[in-house]
Design an enzyme around this catalytic site. Structure first.
Site, mmCIF file in Angstrom:
data_model
loop_
_atom_site.group_PDB
_atom_site.id
_atom_site.type_symbol
_atom_site.label_atom_id
_atom_site.label_comp_id
_atom_site.label_asym_id
_atom_site.label_seq_id
_atom_site.Cartn_x
_atom_site.Cartn_y
_atom_site.Cartn_z
ATOM 1 N N SER A 115 -1.225 -8.478 -6.428
ATOM 2 C CA SER A 115 -2.218 -9.497 -6.128
ATOM 3 C C SER A 115 -3.478 -9.103 -6.894
ATOM 4 O O SER A 115 -4.190 -8.178 -6.497
ATOM 5 C CB SER A 115 -2.501 -9.553 -4.630
ATOM 6 N N THR A 116 -3.715 -9.782 -8.016
ATOM 7 C CA THR A 116 -4.856 -9.400 -8.857
ATOM 8 C C THR A 116 -6.185 -9.672 -8.172
ATOM 9 O O THR A 116 -7.156 -8.967 -8.421
ATOM 10 C CB THR A 116 -4.807 -10.137 -10.211
ATOM 11 N N CYS A 117 -6.234 -10.680 -7.307
ATOM 12 C CA CYS A 117 -7.488 -10.990 -6.609
ATOM 13 C C CYS A 117 -7.905 -9.860 -5.671
ATOM 14 O O CYS A 117 -9.087 -9.581 -5.515
ATOM 15 C CB CYS A 117 -7.354 -12.276 -5.807
ATOM 16 N N PHE A 118 -6.920 -9.238 -5.043
ATOM 17 C CA PHE A 118 -7.214 -8.199 -4.056
ATOM 18 C C PHE A 118 -6.908 -6.797 -4.571
ATOM 19 O O PHE A 118 -6.977 -5.833 -3.807
ATOM 20 C CB PHE A 118 -6.436 -8.472 -2.767
#
Length: 142
Positions: free
Chosen positions: A132-135
């Site tokens: 999960s690149t956002c997190f």
């Protein structure tokens, strides 16, 4: 001949790119006024704009947080063993997989934190690692 070479080099390196560079500089200064950038040395400004390109990978390992894992779990030890055997280019590819970029912002790895989480699947052998690149989270099945 020397004068010809000097004039040709000057044309290629200066005159031919003068107009596009002036256009770029005008647009850049509109969004980022020069007075704000004068406090930086050229090397520092490059790092701020492009990010770091060399890394202390052991510092990356030190800053990892684990979710449903402990640092001494076999999966985690195997992950880091394999990671350190990767060539530098593949390590940067992992960084891109994890964060969306193969570079780290100007603060460096000291401030870069990511998580390795166990997705707690019933059949972990049937699942691949994903991120999960956002997190900044790597989901690593056992």
């Amino acid at each position: 001949r020397k004068e010809y070479v000097d004039l040709y080099v000057n044309y290629i390196l200066n005159k031919s790119v003068q107009k596009p560079f002036e256009d770029f500089m005008q647009g850049f200064l509109r969004g980022c006024p020069a007075r704000n950038w004068r406090m930086f040395l050229p090397e520092e400004l490059q790092i701020i704009l492009q990010g770091h390109t060399t890394f202390d990978w052991h510092l990356l390992e030190k800053n990892v947080m684990y979710i449903h894992y402990k640092e001494l779990d076999l999966t985690i030890r195997n992950f880091w063993t394999v990671f350190y055997k990767l060539p530098e280019e593949k390590k940067k590819m992992f960084l891109a997989f994890l964060s969306g970029s193969d570079r780290i912002t100007g603060h460096g790895l000291e401030c870069f934190r990511f998580c390795i989480a166990d997705p707690q699947l019933k059949h972990p052998d049937e699942s691949c690692p994903h991120a999960s690149t956002c997190f900044l989270t790597l989901f690593l099945p056992r």
